[in-house]
Design a protein around this motif. Sequence first.
Motif, PDB file in Angstrom:
ATOM      1  N   ALA A 240       0.924  -1.267  -0.172  1.00  0.00           N
ATOM      2  CA  ALA A 240       0.063   0.066  -0.235  1.00  0.00           C
ATOM      3  C   ALA A 240       0.852   1.200   0.083  1.00  0.00           C
ATOM      4  O   ALA A 240       0.636   2.127  -0.912  1.00  0.00           O
ATOM      5  CB  ALA A 240      -0.802  -0.059   1.104  1.00  0.00           C
ATOM      6  N   ASP A 241       1.825   1.252   0.938  1.00  0.00           N
ATOM      7  CA  ASP A 241       2.845   2.378   1.140  1.00  0.00           C
ATOM      8  C   ASP A 241       3.627   2.717  -0.314  1.00  0.00           C
ATOM      9  O   ASP A 241       3.883   3.640  -0.747  1.00  0.00           O
ATOM     10  CB  ASP A 241       3.659   2.357   2.195  1.00  0.00           C
ATOM     11  CG  ASP A 241       2.850   2.472   3.280  1.00  0.00           C
ATOM     12  OD1 ASP A 241       1.833   3.085   3.415  1.00  0.00           O
ATOM     13  OD2 ASP A 241       3.235   2.217   4.473  1.00  0.00           O
ATOM     14  N   ASP A 270      -4.433  -1.216   8.779  1.00  0.00           N
ATOM     15  CA  ASP A 270      -4.953   0.052   9.101  1.00  0.00           C
ATOM     16  C   ASP A 270      -3.791   0.577  10.271  1.00  0.00           C
ATOM     17  O   ASP A 270      -3.692   1.764  10.414  1.00  0.00           O
ATOM     18  CB  ASP A 270      -6.334  -0.077   9.887  1.00  0.00           C
ATOM     19  CG  ASP A 270      -7.304  -0.365   8.966  1.00  0.00           C
ATOM     20  OD1 ASP A 270      -6.976  -0.246   7.564  1.00  0.00           O
ATOM     21  OD2 ASP A 270      -8.565  -0.622   9.024  1.00  0.00           O
ATOM     22  N   ARG A 271      -3.137  -0.194  10.886  1.00  0.00           N
ATOM     23  CA  ARG A 271      -2.145   0.085  11.807  1.00  0.00           C
ATOM     24  C   ARG A 271      -0.870   0.428  11.563  1.00  0.00           C
ATOM     25  O   ARG A 271      -0.340   1.462  12.048  1.00  0.00           O
ATOM     26  CB  ARG A 271      -1.949  -1.128  12.808  1.00  0.00           C
ATOM     27  CG  ARG A 271      -0.931  -0.774  14.063  1.00  0.00           C
ATOM     28  CD  ARG A 271      -1.038  -2.055  15.002  1.00  0.00           C
ATOM     29  NE  ARG A 271      -0.416  -3.043  14.569  1.00  0.00           N
ATOM     30  CZ  ARG A 271      -0.866  -4.300  14.395  1.00  0.00           C
ATOM     31  NH1 ARG A 271      -2.152  -4.532  14.679  1.00  0.00           N
ATOM     32  NH2 ARG A 271      -0.149  -5.454  13.965  1.00  0.00           N
ATOM     33  N   GLU A 272      -0.388  -0.152  10.291  1.00  0.00           N
ATOM     34  CA  GLU A 272       0.938  -0.023   9.815  1.00  0.00           C
ATOM     35  C   GLU A 272       0.960   0.818   8.734  1.00  0.00           C
ATOM     36  O   GLU A 272       2.015   1.513   8.332  1.00  0.00           O
ATOM     37  CB  GLU A 272       1.466  -1.320   9.573  1.00  0.00           C
ATOM     38  CG  GLU A 272       1.517  -2.087  10.880  1.00  0.00           C
ATOM     39  CD  GLU A 272       2.444  -3.577  10.753  1.00  0.00           C
ATOM     40  OE1 GLU A 272       2.832  -3.611   9.689  1.00  0.00           O
ATOM     41  OE2 GLU A 272       2.560  -4.150  11.616  1.00  0.00           O
ATOM     42  N   ALA A 273       0.023   0.767   7.713  1.00  0.00           N
ATOM     43  CA  ALA A 273      -0.031   1.485   6.478  1.00  0.00           C
ATOM     44  C   ALA A 273      -0.030   3.013   6.813  1.00  0.00           C
ATOM     45  O   ALA A 273      -0.578   3.423   7.665  1.00  0.00           O
ATOM     46  CB  ALA A 273      -0.883   1.053   5.427  1.00  0.00           C
ATOM     47  N   ASN A 274       0.291   3.697   5.739  1.00  0.00           N
ATOM     48  CA  ASN A 274      -0.033   5.252   5.806  1.00  0.00           C
ATOM     49  C   ASN A 274      -1.454   5.299   5.682  1.00  0.00           C
ATOM     50  O   ASN A 274      -2.173   4.804   5.217  1.00  0.00           O
ATOM     51  CB  ASN A 274       0.401   5.889   4.391  1.00  0.00           C
ATOM     52  CG  ASN A 274       0.392   7.382   4.241  1.00  0.00           C
ATOM     53  OD1 ASN A 274      -0.675   7.893   4.787  1.00  0.00           O
ATOM     54  ND2 ASN A 274       1.563   8.005   4.139  1.00  0.00           N
ATOM     55  N   PRO A 275      -1.990   6.363   6.559  1.00  0.00           N
ATOM     56  CA  PRO A 275      -3.220   6.440   6.788  1.00  0.00           C
ATOM     57  C   PRO A 275      -4.083   6.814   5.530  1.00  0.00           C
ATOM     58  O   PRO A 275      -5.379   6.312   5.681  1.00  0.00           O
ATOM     59  CB  PRO A 275      -3.546   8.038   7.522  1.00  0.00           C
ATOM     60  CG  PRO A 275      -2.180   7.752   8.376  1.00  0.00           C
ATOM     61  CD  PRO A 275      -1.255   7.226   7.550  1.00  0.00           C
ATOM     62  N   ILE A 276      -3.553   7.124   4.612  1.00  0.00           N
ATOM     63  CA  ILE A 276      -4.268   7.571   3.313  1.00  0.00           C
ATOM     64  C   ILE A 276      -4.647   6.108   2.606  1.00  0.00           C
ATOM     65  O   ILE A 276      -5.730   5.908   1.968  1.00  0.00           O
ATOM     66  CB  ILE A 276      -3.411   8.382   2.302  1.00  0.00           C
ATOM     67  CG1 ILE A 276      -4.377   8.857   1.185  1.00  0.00           C
ATOM     68  CG2 ILE A 276      -2.315   7.466   1.734  1.00  0.00           C
ATOM     69  CD1 ILE A 276      -3.744   9.857   0.474  1.00  0.00           C
ATOM     70  N   SER A 277      -4.083   5.227   3.249  1.00  0.00           N
ATOM     71  CA  SER A 277      -4.194   3.671   2.589  1.00  0.00           C
ATOM     72  C   SER A 277      -5.592   3.083   3.143  1.00  0.00           C
ATOM     73  O   SER A 277      -5.677   1.906   2.952  1.00  0.00           O
ATOM     74  CB  SER A 277      -3.184   2.638   2.768  1.00  0.00           C
ATOM     75  OG  SER A 277      -1.774   3.197   2.140  1.00  0.00           O
TER      76      SER A 277
END
Length: 301
Positions: A240-241, A270-277
């Motif tokens: 995702a990032d 949801d915990r580890e990826a950039n919030p936009i993901s």
Amino acid sequence: MKRIIGIDIGRKKCSVIHADFDGNSFRILQKVIFLLEADYNTAELAIERLDELLHMYDFEAIGISCSGPLDSKNGILISPQYLPGWSNLRLKEHFEEKFGVPCQLHHDVNACALAEWKLGAGKGMENLVYLTFGTELDSGLILNGKLYIGANDMAGEIGQIRLSKHATADDFCSSDGIRKLTFKKLDELKELGIEHPLQKKGNYLSAFDVFEAAKQGDKLAMQIIRTSAEKLGHLIACIADFLNPEAVIIGNYYARNAEVLLPIIREVVDREANPISSTLKILPSKLGDSIWDLGALMCAL
């Protein structure tokens, strides 16, 4: 209406699919399967059989899917991992000269990505990643509305990424990986003199058995599936990032067990990826087992 041939060259068998394409979907006219190990155990014999079968049909193009390494631009099988002796085969050249129609070869996971993009869960998207989650973990990339294969048709070899000091993504996020994780845990229990129902499966133990046990509340199976799902979540967070796709579409074991895996994977992403993901879709394949046939056909378009 375009009439085409798809050839899916697998580990143990080869499928020849004869179909019509109307611009939106395929109508399968006929499918023939022959076994490679048992009946056609050399590349020469297999190609002779393909020539015989293709002479039976009228068609306008040929698509071929196979495991790599391969050269899709020139249509050459370089050295498929599971097909010893199938080295440096110029399939595109052979079939185009033999039948006078265009022929395109692609890595099988890229063929699956094309099928899922045009016909399945990725329809209408411009950026997606398809993950196999089968015997191994592999991926096909659709980026900016095009199949991305890399400089040497090796883009998407995601199963080789290390997720721990001594293990790769394949070791956690594939049916073989789940089997190995389970055998390791069962051996630990055996050393402690503890019996477990999955031990009765012996060498016939499959990832299917582990998923079924997890669904029935078996704690050991649930622990193993959670480990696999968490590692896949880590991997998808990185995807995702790094690539920012609209969706990650997952086939095989994930598609059959999404209700077990998705909550864990989503939690990690949801915990580890950039919030936009947070907009990233994590979807099961819509094509099921037909994806291999449809992928081979997609290679011809």
